[in-house]
Write an enzyme that holds these catalytic residues in place. Structure first.
Site, PDB file in Angstrom:
ATOM      1  N   ASP A 238       0.859  -1.190   0.000  1.00  0.00           N
ATOM      2  CA  ASP A 238       0.000   0.000   0.000  1.00  0.00           C
ATOM      3  C   ASP A 238       0.899   1.246   0.000  1.00  0.00           C
ATOM      4  O   ASP A 238       1.753   1.405   0.891  1.00  0.00           O
ATOM      5  CB  ASP A 238      -0.891  -0.033   1.250  1.00  0.00           C
ATOM      6  CG  ASP A 238      -1.969   1.036   1.211  1.00  0.00           C
ATOM      7  OD1 ASP A 238      -3.151   0.672   1.097  1.00  0.00           O
ATOM      8  OD2 ASP A 238      -1.617   2.237   1.298  1.00  0.00           O
TER       9      ASP A 238
ATOM     10  N   GLU B  30      -4.735   2.439  -4.114  1.00  0.00           N
ATOM     11  CA  GLU B  30      -3.261   2.307  -4.110  1.00  0.00           C
ATOM     12  C   GLU B  30      -2.851   1.059  -3.354  1.00  0.00           C
ATOM     13  O   GLU B  30      -1.786   0.983  -2.763  1.00  0.00           O
ATOM     14  CB  GLU B  30      -2.568   3.543  -3.544  1.00  0.00           C
ATOM     15  CG  GLU B  30      -3.194   4.401  -2.478  1.00  0.00           C
ATOM     16  CD  GLU B  30      -3.920   3.753  -1.303  1.00  0.00           C
ATOM     17  OE1 GLU B  30      -4.940   3.092  -1.561  1.00  0.00           O
ATOM     18  OE2 GLU B  30      -3.491   3.933  -0.153  1.00  0.00           O
TER      19      GLU B  30
HETATM   20  N1  LIG Z   1      -4.782   9.089  -8.925  1.00  0.00           N
HETATM   21  C1  LIG Z   1      -5.524   8.102  -8.435  1.00  0.00           C
HETATM   22  N2  LIG Z   1      -5.867   8.121  -7.125  1.00  0.00           N
HETATM   23  C2  LIG Z   1      -6.600   7.089  -6.625  1.00  0.00           C
HETATM   24  C3  LIG Z   1      -7.052   6.039  -7.444  1.00  0.00           C
HETATM   25  N3  LIG Z   1      -7.764   5.176  -6.690  1.00  0.00           N
HETATM   26  C4  LIG Z   1      -7.771   5.688  -5.434  1.00  0.00           C
HETATM   27  N4  LIG Z   1      -7.063   6.821  -5.403  1.00  0.00           N
HETATM   28  C5  LIG Z   1      -6.806   7.717  -4.249  1.00  0.00           C
HETATM   29  O1  LIG Z   1      -5.949   7.063  -3.323  1.00  0.00           O
HETATM   30  C6  LIG Z   1      -6.104   7.763  -2.077  1.00  0.00           C
HETATM   31  C7  LIG Z   1      -6.039   6.762  -0.955  1.00  0.00           C
HETATM   32  O2  LIG Z   1      -6.008   7.477   0.234  1.00  0.00           O
HETATM   33  P1  LIG Z   1      -6.036   6.808   1.655  1.00  0.00           P
HETATM   34  O3  LIG Z   1      -6.860   5.549   1.607  1.00  0.00           O
HETATM   35  O4  LIG Z   1      -6.452   7.857   2.635  1.00  0.00           O
HETATM   36  O5  LIG Z   1      -4.574   6.336   1.916  1.00  0.00           O
HETATM   37  P2  LIG Z   1      -3.195   7.134   1.993  1.00  0.00           P
HETATM   38  O6  LIG Z   1      -3.367   8.602   1.772  1.00  0.00           O
HETATM   39  O7  LIG Z   1      -2.288   6.445   1.025  1.00  0.00           O
HETATM   40  O8  LIG Z   1      -2.743   6.894   3.459  1.00  0.00           O
HETATM   41  P3  LIG Z   1      -2.075   5.620   4.065  1.00  0.00           P
HETATM   42  O9  LIG Z   1      -2.503   4.446   3.237  1.00  0.00           O
HETATM   43  O10 LIG Z   1      -2.593   5.528   5.468  1.00  0.00           O
HETATM   44  O11 LIG Z   1      -0.606   5.820   4.018  1.00  0.00           O
HETATM   45  C8  LIG Z   1      -7.419   8.535  -2.148  1.00  0.00           C
HETATM   46  O12 LIG Z   1      -7.145   9.911  -2.208  1.00  0.00           O
HETATM   47  C9  LIG Z   1      -8.045   8.068  -3.466  1.00  0.00           C
HETATM   48  O13 LIG Z   1      -8.749   9.100  -4.120  1.00  0.00           O
HETATM   49  C10 LIG Z   1      -6.701   6.074  -8.831  1.00  0.00           C
HETATM   50  O14 LIG Z   1      -7.039   5.184  -9.631  1.00  0.00           O
HETATM   51  N5  LIG Z   1      -5.943   7.099  -9.281  1.00  0.00           N
END
Ligand SMILES: Nc1nc2c(ncn2[C@@H]2O[C@H](COP(=O)(O)OP(=O)(O)OP(=O)(O)O)[C@@H](O)[C@H]2O)c(=O)[nH]1
Length: 331
Positions: free
Chosen positions: A209, A252
């Site tokens: 992740d 992610e």
């Molecule tokens: N650019 C992009 N962003 C994505 C996609 N799928 C999910 N996201 C973003 O990934 C982010 C995930 O955020 P969080 O689940 O809060 O996790 P994080 O900010 O990585 O925090 P931690 O995992 O705790 O380190 C969100 O802002 C989603 O909008 C995608 O296909 N493309």
């Protein structure tokens, strides 16, 4: 436990069409079989009974969800073809129409490459039968139509097979990264558990992740976020062996199924990815990091528990400050 075959050799289409062809054949052949016995053409009647029995058996098998290639290749198809040839021999031009459904049967009960072969063999065998039993002008038209139908059936079924393969590929692929999506995850884990039990080969999973990915999107925008995800997938691919299976679980979050890797080997693979990501220039500024949970399969573990354990290790890696690898022995 049974090995799961997620890329089934025989598509659902073949199962359904073999069922339909068998049912329709029974209904179509039955009255003519009765008539053959009535007019004391016992040989034809006997052939009809055999065709009905095999088609009924095939229909029952297909109805229960089993497509049998040997049955269709060595029984259903030859019997249908044999009936049509015998009918032409006995009834002449009146029965020549049976040749058309016989050709179509090839394509509805056999995989395409075998159907094409069966079709060519059938065309070759029916040539002398038709020539001998039909007048030359009728034979010319009969054979021309038979060849046209063969080409038409082949091209149509080939197109269906291509589209089916394309749809299947699309349904299992994550469009952004080109990795597998979740669709095959359960089957892949079940297969790994099966191989682990049968061959005693160690199996491990990595759950990965990206850290603070929300900030990446917020700071650089969604398009850059997408490029980062693609770049991360490329690093995972470059660090994996050909036997490993890579998934994007969503957002992610990613998973790698490592074949023949015990916990130590899995930790090494995870550390390699973690350090590649940290050294990569995937972000315009600053460094990108990833947290990874590692879990080796232990005996008799259910796939859900295996995933849950790995997820718990990933959670620990995040809690310990991120940019970490945590395996069960490091809890
Ligand atoms: N650019 C992009 N962003 C994505 C996609 N799928 C999910 N996201 C973003 O990934 C982010 C995930 O955020 P969080 O689940 O809060 O996790 P994080 O900010 O990585 O925090 P931690 O995992 O705790 O380190 C969100 O802002 C989603 O909008 C995608 O296909 N493309």
């Amino acid at each position: 436990m049974k090995k799961v075959n997620h890329t089934s050799k025989h598509p659902e289409f073949l199962l359904k069409s073999a069922l339909n062809v068998s049912l329709v054949s029974v209904i179509a052949i039955a009255p003519f079989t009765v008539y053959d016995f009535y007019v004391i053409k016992n040989g034809m009647g006997f052939l009809g009974v055999i065709a009905i029995l095999f088609c009924t058996f095939n229909a029952v098998l297909c109805f229960k969800g089993t497509y049998s290639l040997p049955l269709n290749l060595f029984a259903t198809m030859p019997i249908m073809a044999g009936c049509s040839l015998a009918a032409i021999n006995v009834w002449g031009v009146t029965a020549s129409f049976w040749a058309y459904p016989a050709v179509l049967t090839c394509y509805f009960v056999l995989p395409l490459h075998l159907a094409r072969l069966a079709n060519i063999v059938y065309l070759a065998i029916i040539l002398p039968f038709g020539w001998y039993n039909l007048s030359p002008d009728v034979f010319a038209r009969f054979y021309a139509v038979l060849i046209s139908i063969s080409i038409f059936a082949y091209l149509t079924l080939k197109e269906i097979a291509l589209q089916h393969a394309q749809l299947h590929r699309l349904s299992i692929t994550d469009v952004l990264t080109g990795l597998n999506n979740r669709f095959l995850l359960s089957d892949s884990l079940e297969n790994a558990i099966f191989i682990n039990q049968c061959e005693k080969a160690p199996m491990s999973i990595l759950m990965l992740d990206l850290d603070h990915f929300k900030k990446v999107n917020d700071q650089y925008g969604h398009d850059v976020g997408d490029e980062v995800l693609k770049g991360f997938a490329a690093i995972m691919k470059a660090s994996s062996n050909s036997n490993d299976i890579l998934f994007r679980l969503g957002g992610e979050e990613f998973l790698i199924l490592l074949h023949s890797a015990d916990e130590n080997q899995a930790i090494q693979a995870a550390e390699q990815i973690r350090s590649h990501v940290q050294k990569s220039k995937l972000l315009p500024e600053g460094e990108l990091t990833v947290s990874i949970g590692v879990c080796e399969l232990v005996c008799n573990k259910h796939r859900k528990d295996w995933l849950k354990q790995c997820d718990a290790n990933l959670y620990l890696a995040k809690n310990r400050g991120r940019n970490k690898v945590v395996a069960c022995s490091q809890r």
